[in-house]
Design an enzyme around this catalytic site. Structure first.
Site, short mmCIF file in Angstrom:
data_model
loop_
_atom_site.label_atom_id
_atom_site.label_comp_id
_atom_site.label_asym_id
_atom_site.label_seq_id
_atom_site.Cartn_x
_atom_site.Cartn_y
_atom_site.Cartn_z
CE LYS A 191 -4.04 -2.05 2.33
NZ LYS A 191 -4.93 -1.93 3.53
CE1 TYR A 201 -9.56 -3.20 0.40
CE2 TYR A 201 -8.76 -1.08 -0.39
CZ TYR A 201 -8.54 -2.28 0.29
OH TYR A 201 -7.31 -2.54 0.86
CG ASN A 223 -3.52 -2.22 7.02
OD1 ASN A 223 -3.37 -1.90 5.84
ND2 ASN A 223 -4.60 -2.84 7.46
CG HIS A 271 -5.44 -6.14 -0.24
ND1 HIS A 271 -6.67 -6.10 0.38
CD2 HIS A 271 -5.54 -7.07 -1.22
CE1 HIS A 271 -7.48 -6.97 -0.23
NE2 HIS A 271 -6.81 -7.57 -1.21
CD GLU A 302 -8.84 -9.20 -3.48
OE1 GLU A 302 -9.68 -8.85 -2.64
OE2 GLU A 302 -7.66 -9.50 -3.18
N1 UDP Z 1 -9.77 -0.41 7.48
C1 UDP Z 1 -9.82 0.82 8.10
N2 UDP Z 1 -10.54 0.93 9.27
C2 UDP Z 1 -11.17 -0.13 9.82
C3 UDP Z 1 -11.12 -1.37 9.17
C4 UDP Z 1 -10.41 -1.48 8.01
O1 UDP Z 1 -9.25 1.79 7.64
O2 UDP Z 1 -11.80 0.03 10.88
C5 UDP Z 1 -9.02 -0.52 6.22
C6 UDP Z 1 -7.67 -1.21 6.41
O3 UDP Z 1 -6.73 -0.58 5.57
C7 UDP Z 1 -7.94 -2.62 5.93
C8 UDP Z 1 -8.96 -2.37 4.81
O4 UDP Z 1 -9.75 -1.32 5.29
O5 UDP Z 1 -6.75 -3.24 5.49
C9 UDP Z 1 -9.85 -3.55 4.47
O6 UDP Z 1 -10.46 -4.02 5.66
P1 UDP Z 1 -10.53 -5.57 5.99
O7 UDP Z 1 -11.44 -5.75 7.14
O8 UDP Z 1 -10.84 -6.33 4.72
O9 UDP Z 1 -9.04 -5.90 6.49
P2 UDP Z 1 -7.87 -6.75 5.83
O10 UDP Z 1 -8.50 -7.86 5.02
O11 UDP Z 1 -7.07 -5.79 4.99
O12 UDP Z 1 -7.07 -7.27 6.99
MG MG Z 2 -9.98 -7.79 3.57
#
Ligand code: UDP
Ligand code: MG
Length: 136
Positions: free
Chosen positions: A12, A52, A115, A118, A129
């Site tokens: 990212k 997304y 974070n 992805h 994807e």
């Molecule tokens: N995210 C965020 N706030 C939240 C939850 C998720 O900004 O409270 C963002 C974060 O960058 C995350 C992405 O949205 O990686 C997608 O969320 P997901 O729950 O799918 O997490 P991941 O699969 O990336 O662990």
């Molecule tokens: Mg996810």
């Protein structure tokens, strides 16, 4: 039994901006992932919204799409035995504060939104994807 899978990984903007892409790629390769394809790109916000889409009703959706399109990203197809799960494990928890030692997010993640990586969360989503970024 062999179960070679492919999954989609994205480094990212927060990580690319800090020039962490080579170090993160090394973490994948050290865990036995083969990088089948990769490209460094910057996407439009509309493309982030499409990528997304599963999160479109979430309160963080708009910020997430603004963020993912805010700078260059590195998208990769990773291959390994049980790659989907193995990648999720190597990434660590969504919130870097909760991610285990040795994971990418623990090491490099700044916050729950920044974070660093992805990774696809299922074999089905991995296919979708991978097609999203690499369909010829
Ligand atoms: N995210 C965020 N706030 C939240 C939850 C998720 O900004 O409270 C963002 C974060 O960058 C995350 C992405 O949205 O990686 C997608 O969320 P997901 O729950 O799918 O997490 P991941 O699969 O990336 O662990
Ligand atoms: Mg996810």
């Amino acid at each position: 039994m062999s179960n070679l899978e492919r999954t989609l990984s994205i480094i990212k903007p927060d990580a690319v901006e800090r020039n962490l892409d080579d170090q993160i790629k090394k973490m994948f390769e050290n865990q036995g992932f083969k990088i089948i394809k990769e490209k460094k790109i910057q996407i439009e916000k509309s493309e982030a919204e499409s990528f997304y889409k599963v999160h479109e009703t979430k309160p963080f959706f708009n910020d997430l799409c603004t963020y993912l399109s805010s700078g260059p990203i590195v998208v990769m197809i990773l291959q390994k035995e049980n790659a989907v799960l193995a990648n999720r494990k190597l990434m660590g928890a969504t919130n870097p504060k909760n991610a285990e030692q040795g994971t990418i997010r623990r090491k490099y993640g700044i916050s729950i939104d920044k974070n660093s990586v992805h990774g696809s969360d299922s074999i089905e989503n991995a296919k979708t994807e991978i097609d999203f970024f690499f369909k010829e």
